[in-house]
Design an enzyme around this catalytic site. Sequence first.
Site, PDB file in Angstrom:
ATOM      1  N   LEU A   1      47.847  46.120  27.089  1.00 52.04           N
ATOM      2  CA  LEU A   1      47.215  45.914  28.379  1.00 52.04           C
ATOM      3  C   LEU A   1      45.982  45.045  28.166  1.00 52.04           C
ATOM      4  O   LEU A   1      45.308  45.159  27.148  1.00 52.04           O
ATOM      5  CB  LEU A   1      46.797  47.248  29.007  1.00 52.04           C
ATOM      6  N   ASP A   2      45.689  44.183  29.125  1.00 50.59           N
ATOM      7  CA  ASP A   2      44.490  43.365  29.033  1.00 50.59           C
ATOM      8  C   ASP A   2      43.254  44.262  28.968  1.00 50.59           C
ATOM      9  O   ASP A   2      43.272  45.408  29.424  1.00 50.59           O
ATOM     10  CB  ASP A   2      44.378  42.437  30.250  1.00 50.59           C
ATOM     11  N   LYS A   3      42.172  43.721  28.442  1.00 50.44           N
ATOM     12  CA  LYS A   3      40.935  44.477  28.285  1.00 50.44           C
ATOM     13  C   LYS A   3      40.546  45.214  29.565  1.00 50.44           C
ATOM     14  O   LYS A   3      40.221  46.409  29.538  1.00 50.44           O
ATOM     15  CB  LYS A   3      39.799  43.530  27.868  1.00 50.44           C
TER      16      LYS A   3
ATOM     17  N   THR B   1      42.396  45.886  32.250  1.00 50.57           N
ATOM     18  CA  THR B   1      43.470  46.604  32.937  1.00 50.57           C
ATOM     19  C   THR B   1      43.498  48.023  32.389  1.00 50.57           C
ATOM     20  O   THR B   1      43.474  48.230  31.180  1.00 50.57           O
ATOM     21  CB  THR B   1      44.834  45.922  32.707  1.00 50.57           C
TER      22      THR B   1
ATOM     23  N   ARG C   1      49.206  39.070  37.007  1.00 47.76           N
ATOM     24  CA  ARG C   1      48.063  38.279  37.458  1.00 47.76           C
ATOM     25  C   ARG C   1      48.474  36.845  37.747  1.00 47.76           C
ATOM     26  O   ARG C   1      48.075  36.249  38.767  1.00 47.76           O
ATOM     27  CB  ARG C   1      46.960  38.332  36.408  1.00 47.76           C
TER      28      ARG C   1
END
Length: 324
Positions: free
Chosen positions: A140-142, A144, A239
Amino acid sequence: MTSGTERIEASFSVPPELSDQRLDQAVARLMPEHSRSRIQGWVRSGELTVNGEKRRPRDRVLVDDRVDVAAQAEAEVTWEAEAIDLDIVHEDEHLIVLNKPAGLVVHPAAGHEAGTLVNALLHHAPELERIPRAGIVHRLDKDTSGIMVVARSLEAHTSLVAQLQERRMGREYQAVCLGELTGGGRIEQPIGRHPQQRKKMAVVPDGRPAVTHYRLVRRMAGFSHIRCQLESGRTHQIRVHMAHIRHPLLGDPVYGSRMRYPRGTDEELRSVLDGFRRQALHAARLELAHPATDEFCEWEAPLPADFRQLLDALSAFEERRSAS
């Protein structure tokens, strides 16, 4: 067959159905908990022999050939373990399922060598140093938040990677995007590196196939609360796809557009919108087949406080606006 923390030892005879296959392919079938690249390394180093002799990965095996493995279980990662709290949802000898908070980087990298999820996992489960990428099979992105699964064994790592590649792992996200959607939809657009801005992803003709399904939960005063499901797992997929259809996620610092405040926005709502400084994206649910039992498993992560506050503020403003 035995597998310890320091040594991996195995002996078997090639069955008829694997005769005349490449050595690395046959052993990958016989030892599915290990990756093919790992097996190829054993063959090249001589830690895996056939009839007592060193071979090449591409050499063919014959029925009843004896394969012996006596390999050192080398550490796959060299990152430092750190005592960082984890919100663990489920844990067994094969899996760790956790709820990642927004703001936590998954992998150590330039600028984030410490304080990451991997550093925390290595402290919690030191055996992960022997699993590729410390057991991380998807990330997961930082900024998210939400549910993630980590492979705690080589068998689990192989299984989870296969489930992802074969699109058998179900992942559902909740998000808030700009604009009032009239319904759900399906976005099928290839994603690759942005042609000018290499740190960004974009919909590009020569990108990798990517499919996102989204459905409307609720329209609220210039925004839409949606649920998204992934068929593929490209970097920044939701996104990028939502920005592509001109409904970027609220708060997205990379793919978002300038904040468009709803007509009549008051100080109460403006304060919440301005204070939400990350993309409004949360990994809410995860489905998979358990690597050891093939049992269907499902876990959920509740919306974090900042996301709930955002939805409550939008809902309250909608009610205020309707009443006026």
